[in-house]
Scaffold this active site. Structure first.
Site, PDB file in Angstrom:
ATOM      1  N   SER A   1     -29.686 -38.499   4.832  1.00 29.65           N
ATOM      2  CA  SER A   1     -30.240 -39.788   4.404  1.00 29.65           C
ATOM      3  C   SER A   1     -30.212 -40.826   5.518  1.00 29.65           C
ATOM      4  CB  SER A   1     -29.443 -40.329   3.210  1.00 29.65           C
ATOM      5  OG  SER A   1     -29.391 -39.376   2.181  1.00 29.65           O
TER       6      SER A   1
HETATM    7  N1  SAH Z   1     -25.935 -36.518   1.273  1.00 26.19           N
HETATM    8  C1  SAH Z   1     -26.637 -35.658   2.222  1.00 26.19           C
HETATM    9  C2  SAH Z   1     -28.136 -35.730   2.073  1.00 26.19           C
HETATM   10  C3  SAH Z   1     -28.585 -35.009   0.879  1.00 26.19           C
HETATM   11  S1  SAH Z   1     -30.264 -34.562   0.771  1.00 26.19           S
HETATM   12  C4  SAH Z   1     -26.200 -35.933   3.631  1.00 26.19           C
HETATM   13  O1  SAH Z   1     -25.378 -36.822   3.865  1.00 26.19           O
HETATM   14  O2  SAH Z   1     -26.663 -35.214   4.534  1.00 26.19           O
HETATM   15  C5  SAH Z   1     -30.200 -33.960  -0.875  1.00 26.19           C
HETATM   16  C6  SAH Z   1     -29.495 -32.644  -1.027  1.00 26.19           C
HETATM   17  O3  SAH Z   1     -29.389 -32.393  -2.433  1.00 26.19           O
HETATM   18  C7  SAH Z   1     -30.237 -31.460  -0.459  1.00 26.19           C
HETATM   19  O4  SAH Z   1     -29.428 -30.781   0.460  1.00 26.19           O
HETATM   20  C8  SAH Z   1     -30.553 -30.591  -1.675  1.00 26.19           C
HETATM   21  O5  SAH Z   1     -30.514 -29.207  -1.417  1.00 26.19           O
HETATM   22  C9  SAH Z   1     -29.455 -31.012  -2.637  1.00 26.19           C
HETATM   23  N2  SAH Z   1     -29.727 -30.781  -4.059  1.00 26.19           N
HETATM   24  C10 SAH Z   1     -30.898 -30.833  -4.711  1.00 26.19           C
HETATM   25  N3  SAH Z   1     -30.727 -30.601  -6.015  1.00 26.19           N
HETATM   26  C11 SAH Z   1     -29.401 -30.408  -6.210  1.00 26.19           C
HETATM   27  C12 SAH Z   1     -28.606 -30.120  -7.363  1.00 26.19           C
HETATM   28  N4  SAH Z   1     -29.142 -30.000  -8.585  1.00 26.19           N
HETATM   29  N5  SAH Z   1     -27.262 -29.977  -7.182  1.00 26.19           N
HETATM   30  C13 SAH Z   1     -26.720 -30.093  -5.947  1.00 26.19           C
HETATM   31  N6  SAH Z   1     -27.421 -30.372  -4.833  1.00 26.19           N
HETATM   32  C14 SAH Z   1     -28.744 -30.518  -4.961  1.00 26.19           C
END
Ligand code: SAH
Length: 219
Positions: A57
């Site tokens: 993010s």
């Molecule tokens: N917080 C992260 C960025 C996350 S991007 C950082 O600091 O890098 C969003 C992430 O959510 C992705 O990696 C995606 O695979 C994950 N995601 C999507 N749906 C999800 C779910 N139902 N449960 C857990 N993770 C999920």
């Protein structure tokens, strides 16, 4: 600290005020969480690709979301969407324990290895299945959702203590509002914090898989 990194954090501080989260971000180097090919962009206030169609993010959004959780040092936090592990590492400096869940096995594994290599020992990474969050370790004092949801995820509100806070992007696949939820004794209260754009949540509580189209740069 490098000049670019200092400038990034100073700019966020100017917009949000001197939050504890910005001090925590001074101790977590975003360059450790981005792919080597994006290392030169680590201190830009933009999301960056981390593989598997996912992104780390935008730093401003990380600060905004974590700031809105009002964390105390004794808190236990759930993060949905580990991604690179960057936000989990920042949370780890502000809370007692971070439980973070990730749907994509390769991302969960590399984030876990990265956090371990950095000596961060109060984060547990779990591979998420169809169930949203991580109910077996609930309740949490705070929940932060790093992927967009079509509706307010009630299953995550249920994983909060009474008085617990949740921040989640809720809206359409192309644009969401950041919502801050507080669980109360008889339900919950919600306030909105402005617009944002995240990658979509994956799973039965989100959009059907065949509607997930890549139509731009998410946060
Ligand atoms: N917080 C992260 C960025 C996350 S991007 C950082 O600091 O890098 C969003 C992430 O959510 C992705 O990696 C995606 O695979 C994950 N995601 C999507 N749906 C999800 C779910 N139902 N449960 C857990 N993770 C999920």
């Amino acid at each position: 600290m490098e000049d670019e990194r200092r400038r990034l954090l100073d700019r966020i501080r100017e917009e949000l005020g001197d939050l504890k989260v910005i001090q925590a971000m001074e101790h977590v180097d975003r360059a450790d969480f981005v792919p080597p090919s994006s290392a030169h962009l680590a201190y830009e206030d933009i999301p960056l690709p981390i593989g598997e169609g996912q992104t780390i993010s935008q730093p401003f959004i990380v600060a905004l979301m974590i700031g809105a959780l009002d964390l105390r040092a004794s808190d236990r936090v759930l993060e949905v969407g580990t991604g690179s592990g960057y936000q989990a590492a920042v949370l780890a400096r502000l809370a007692r324990e971070v439980v973070t869940v990730e749907r994509i096995p390769s991302l969960a594994e590399s984030a876990e290895n990265r956090l371990k290599a950095l000596g961060i020992d109060n984060v547990r990474v779990h591979l998420a299945g169809d169930e949203l969050g991580w109910p077996e370790d609930a309740p949490y004092d705070a929940v932060v959702v790093s992927a967009a949801a079509p509706t307010l995820p009630r299953k995550l509100i249920d994983q909060l203590v009474i008085g617990g806070r949740m921040v989640a992007p809720v809206g359409s696949m192309g644009s969401q509002e950041l919502m801050r939820v507080v669980r109360t004794a008889d339900g919950f209260s919600v306030r909105t914090m402005g617009y944002c754009r995240f990658v979509p949540l994956i799973g039965p509580d989100a959009w059907p898989e065949d509607t997930l189209v890549d139509d731009g740069d998410p946060l």
